[in-house]
Design a protein around this motif. Structure first.
Motif, PDB file in Angstrom:
ATOM      1  N   ILE A  35      14.879  26.354  71.456  1.00 32.94           N
ATOM      2  CA  ILE A  35      14.929  25.654  70.157  1.00 32.94           C
ATOM      3  C   ILE A  35      13.790  26.115  69.249  1.00 32.94           C
ATOM      4  CG2 ILE A  35      14.660  23.398  69.034  1.00 32.94           C
ATOM      5  CD1 ILE A  35      16.090  22.185  71.487  1.00 32.94           C
ATOM      6  N   LEU A  36      12.564  26.178  69.797  1.00 29.26           N
ATOM      7  CA  LEU A  36      11.418  26.641  69.017  1.00 29.26           C
ATOM      8  C   LEU A  36      11.587  28.090  68.573  1.00 29.26           C
ATOM      9  CD1 LEU A  36       8.552  25.000  71.110  1.00 29.26           C
ATOM     10  CD2 LEU A  36       9.260  24.346  68.811  1.00 29.26           C
ATOM     11  N   ALA A  37      12.168  28.911  69.445  1.00 27.86           N
ATOM     12  CA  ALA A  37      12.398  30.321  69.100  1.00 27.86           C
ATOM     13  C   ALA A  37      13.387  30.444  67.944  1.00 27.86           C
ATOM     14  CB  ALA A  37      12.911  31.070  70.328  1.00 27.86           C
ATOM     15  N   GLU A  44      10.616  32.626  59.980  1.00 28.61           N
ATOM     16  CA  GLU A  44       9.800  33.846  59.871  1.00 28.61           C
ATOM     17  C   GLU A  44      10.626  35.109  59.680  1.00 28.61           C
ATOM     18  OE1 GLU A  44       6.469  33.928  59.697  1.00 28.61           O
ATOM     19  OE2 GLU A  44       6.437  31.728  59.811  1.00 28.61           O
ATOM     20  N   GLY A  45      11.945  35.008  59.788  1.00 26.59           N
ATOM     21  CA  GLY A  45      12.805  36.174  59.589  1.00 26.59           C
ATOM     22  C   GLY A  45      12.685  37.223  60.678  1.00 26.59           C
ATOM     23  N   LEU A  46      12.531  36.786  61.907  1.00 27.93           N
ATOM     24  CA  LEU A  46      12.396  37.707  63.038  1.00 27.93           C
ATOM     25  C   LEU A  46      13.687  37.759  63.855  1.00 27.93           C
ATOM     26  CD1 LEU A  46       8.889  36.469  64.260  1.00 27.93           C
ATOM     27  CD2 LEU A  46       9.338  38.521  62.904  1.00 27.93           C
ATOM     28  N   ASP A  47      13.790  38.751  64.755  1.00 29.49           N
ATOM     29  CA  ASP A  47      14.925  38.774  65.681  1.00 29.49           C
ATOM     30  C   ASP A  47      14.681  37.753  66.786  1.00 29.49           C
ATOM     31  OD1 ASP A  47      13.899  40.434  68.310  1.00 29.49           O
ATOM     32  OD2 ASP A  47      12.926  41.150  66.461  1.00 29.49           O
ATOM     33  N   PHE A  48      15.763  37.372  67.487  1.00 29.14           N
ATOM     34  CA  PHE A  48      15.665  36.276  68.466  1.00 29.14           C
ATOM     35  C   PHE A  48      14.735  36.617  69.624  1.00 29.14           C
ATOM     36  CE2 PHE A  48      17.148  34.144  72.363  1.00 29.14           C
ATOM     37  CZ  PHE A  48      16.919  32.830  71.998  1.00 29.14           C
ATOM     38  N   PHE A  49      14.802  37.858  70.117  1.00 29.35           N
ATOM     39  CA  PHE A  49      13.965  38.218  71.271  1.00 29.35           C
ATOM     40  C   PHE A  49      12.479  38.086  70.930  1.00 29.35           C
ATOM     41  CE2 PHE A  49      11.515  41.274  73.773  1.00 29.35           C
ATOM     42  CZ  PHE A  49      11.844  40.869  75.066  1.00 29.35           C
ATOM     43  N   PRO A  69       2.649  33.144  62.691  1.00 28.49           N
ATOM     44  CA  PRO A  69       3.436  32.590  61.580  1.00 28.49           C
ATOM     45  C   PRO A  69       2.801  32.921  60.230  1.00 28.49           C
ATOM     46  CG  PRO A  69       2.159  30.860  62.642  1.00 28.49           C
ATOM     47  CD  PRO A  69       1.970  32.094  63.460  1.00 28.49           C
ATOM     48  N   THR A  70       3.651  33.162  59.260  1.00 35.31           N
ATOM     49  CA  THR A  70       3.170  33.458  57.904  1.00 35.31           C
ATOM     50  C   THR A  70       3.636  32.419  56.910  1.00 35.31           C
ATOM     51  OG1 THR A  70       5.117  34.871  57.536  1.00 35.31           O
ATOM     52  CG2 THR A  70       3.114  35.957  58.323  1.00 35.31           C
ATOM     53  N   THR A  71       4.629  31.615  57.283  1.00 37.19           N
ATOM     54  CA  THR A  71       5.143  30.568  56.385  1.00 37.19           C
ATOM     55  C   THR A  71       4.612  29.211  56.835  1.00 37.19           C
ATOM     56  OG1 THR A  71       7.120  30.141  57.702  1.00 37.19           O
ATOM     57  CG2 THR A  71       7.267  31.900  56.052  1.00 37.19           C
ATOM     58  N   GLN A  72       4.661  28.242  55.897  1.00 37.02           N
ATOM     59  CA  GLN A  72       4.187  26.899  56.227  1.00 37.02           C
ATOM     60  C   GLN A  72       5.055  26.264  57.320  1.00 37.02           C
ATOM     61  OE1 GLN A  72       3.712  24.381  52.815  1.00 37.02           O
ATOM     62  NE2 GLN A  72       2.856  22.671  53.964  1.00 37.02           N
ATOM     63  N   ALA A  73       6.379  26.452  57.196  1.00 39.01           N
ATOM     64  CA  ALA A  73       7.285  25.900  58.207  1.00 39.01           C
ATOM     65  C   ALA A  73       7.033  26.551  59.569  1.00 39.01           C
ATOM     66  CB  ALA A  73       8.730  26.118  57.775  1.00 39.01           C
ATOM     67  N   GLY A  74       6.770  27.855  59.565  1.00 39.52           N
ATOM     68  CA  GLY A  74       6.480  28.558  60.815  1.00 39.52           C
ATOM     69  C   GLY A  74       5.210  28.059  61.471  1.00 39.52           C
ATOM     70  N   LYS A  75       4.206  27.715  60.655  1.00 39.50           N
ATOM     71  CA  LYS A  75       2.951  27.186  61.207  1.00 39.50           C
ATOM     72  C   LYS A  75       3.153  25.810  61.836  1.00 39.50           C
ATOM     73  CE  LYS A  75       0.031  29.829  58.043  1.00 39.50           C
ATOM     74  NZ  LYS A  75      -0.907  29.784  56.895  1.00 39.50           N
ATOM     75  N   ILE A  76       4.027  25.008  61.182  1.00 40.88           N
ATOM     76  CA  ILE A  76       4.336  23.688  61.764  1.00 40.88           C
ATOM     77  C   ILE A  76       5.011  23.855  63.124  1.00 40.88           C
ATOM     78  CG2 ILE A  76       5.749  21.617  61.480  1.00 40.88           C
ATOM     79  CD1 ILE A  76       5.298  21.886  58.451  1.00 40.88           C
ATOM     80  N   VAL A  77       5.966  24.811  63.202  1.00 42.56           N
ATOM     81  CA  VAL A  77       6.637  25.092  64.482  1.00 42.56           C
ATOM     82  C   VAL A  77       5.621  25.552  65.525  1.00 42.56           C
ATOM     83  CG1 VAL A  77       8.317  26.578  65.646  1.00 42.56           C
ATOM     84  CG2 VAL A  77       8.835  25.642  63.395  1.00 42.56           C
ATOM     85  N   ALA A  78       4.632  26.355  65.085  1.00 44.35           N
ATOM     86  CA  ALA A  78       3.605  26.845  66.007  1.00 44.35           C
ATOM     87  C   ALA A  78       2.772  25.709  66.555  1.00 44.35           C
ATOM     88  CB  ALA A  78       2.723  27.864  65.295  1.00 44.35           C
TER      89      ALA A  78
END
Length: 339
Positions: A35-37, A44-49, A69-78
């Motif tokens: 789920i986090l991936a 972050e616009g990355l591939d799944f792997f 992470p480079t986005t605010q949402a990505g940092k929250i996920v981190a």
């Protein structure tokens, strides 16, 4: 202090629950990582792997820093991944450590199970168990018996300590009349089952139990002569009347003590001499005198088996094709043959 049987039952329940909790927690950690991936991949616009790699590295608190992470949402996920990872991985590792600790304790108490195949299972009490183990190990080392694992079932930890069997023998503690104990010994895949119980009625019951689980050959020590037909009807391949044999040996020790000495020497396969059954095509269709000369000096034939046993046949009697020879041999000769 809890009684040992109660402690054993509690440990068994605890072990099963712990095993189940590990499976569920491992599944939960895997689902959380996926789920986090997915969230990290989207934000972050990355591939799944790559996103899955990041999630596992972050959750395990390794954090290489090669993917950040480079986005605010990505940092929250981190942040969620870091907090959730510490708690879930710590719980999983502690459960796994406790599982192995419980498993070691079960093995020490003889509560574990085996997954052997074509092995020997000896069930009983007293010196008969140890005598069998010593003889079969010696026979396997010389190549006379098929090699296989040995499992001993005893009814108490005191008996386990008293027998003090070799390390290569798996000793299980339990009631051999219970299905669970027999299943732990992998009785359904055993090749030979040996019974040396304290009474014949129990031997009959265990024989019937084993027959319901397994096609193994069952060899039983009987204490009373009237029990022999009962044990054979129950499915025993071989029944040895131990007390009758002991009585005859005691009588012989009075008027022919040398006979007892000879038999004791022959019955201890780990030293002195031994009786072995061999098959040698060179002796077929030859008279018995020639068979003696062919096998000398390693073996001394005293008879043969072909359908029925023939002991001390005339020297001019022909050994039939396919017959197995009954021979006496010294242990040094056997070791030379196997070298």
């Amino acid at each position: 202090m809890l009684p040992v049987p109660v402690l054993r039952k509690l440990l068994k329940i605890h072990f099963k629950l712990k095993k189940s909790r590990i499976a569920w927690l491992a599944l939960g950690v895997s689902v959380l990582a996926v789920i986090l991936a997915i969230l990290f991949m989207v934000f972050e616009g990355l591939d799944f792997f790559t996103a899955l790699y990041w999630a596992i590295i972050t959750m395990s608190t390794i954090g290489y820093g090669d993917v950040t992470p480079t986005t605010q949402a990505g940092k929250i996920v981190a942040m969620v991944a870091a907090v959730a990872g510490i708690s879930s991985f710590t719980a999983l590792v502690s459960l796994i450590a406790e599982y192995f600790l419980t498993s070691s304790l079960r093995r020490m108490m003889g509560m574990h199970g085996v997954r052997f195949k074509d092995h020997y299972v000896v069930i009983g009490k007293g010196p008969g168990v140890r005598a069998f183990v010593e003889e079969i190990i010696a026979a396997m080392e010389r190549g006379e018996a098929e090699r296989g694992k040995i499992v001993a079932i005893v009814e108490s930890e005191d008996e386990k300590r008293r027998l003090n069997l070799p390390e290569e023998v798996e000793v299980l503690v339990g009631d051999p009349t219970e299905d669970d104990t027999l299943k732990r010994a992998s009785i359904e895949r055993a090749k030979h089952v040996i019974l040396t119980p304290e009474d014949d009625s129990k031997a009959v019951f265990i024989t019937l139990k084993v027959k319901s689980f397994s096609k193994a050959k069952i060899h039983v020590e009987a204490l009373r002569e009237e029990s022999v037909p009962l044990l054979k009807n129950a499915g025993a391949e071989r029944v040895v009347l131990s007390r009758g044999l002991a009585g005859r040996l005691l009588a012989s020790s009075i008027f022919e003590p040398e006979v007892v000495d000879v038999l004791e020497d022959l019955m201890k396969s780990s030293e002195g001499h031994d009786i072995v059954i061999i098959s040698d095509e060179r002796t077929w269709n030859k008279n018995f005198k020639d068979a003696i000369e062919i096998l000398s000096p390693s073996y001394f034939p005293i008879g043969y088996v072909k359908g029925e046993m023939r002991l001390a046949p005339p020297l001019d009697e022909v050994v039939p094709q396919g017959a197995k020879l009954i021979c006496i041999t010294g242990q040094s000769d056997v070791r030379k043959q196997g070298a």
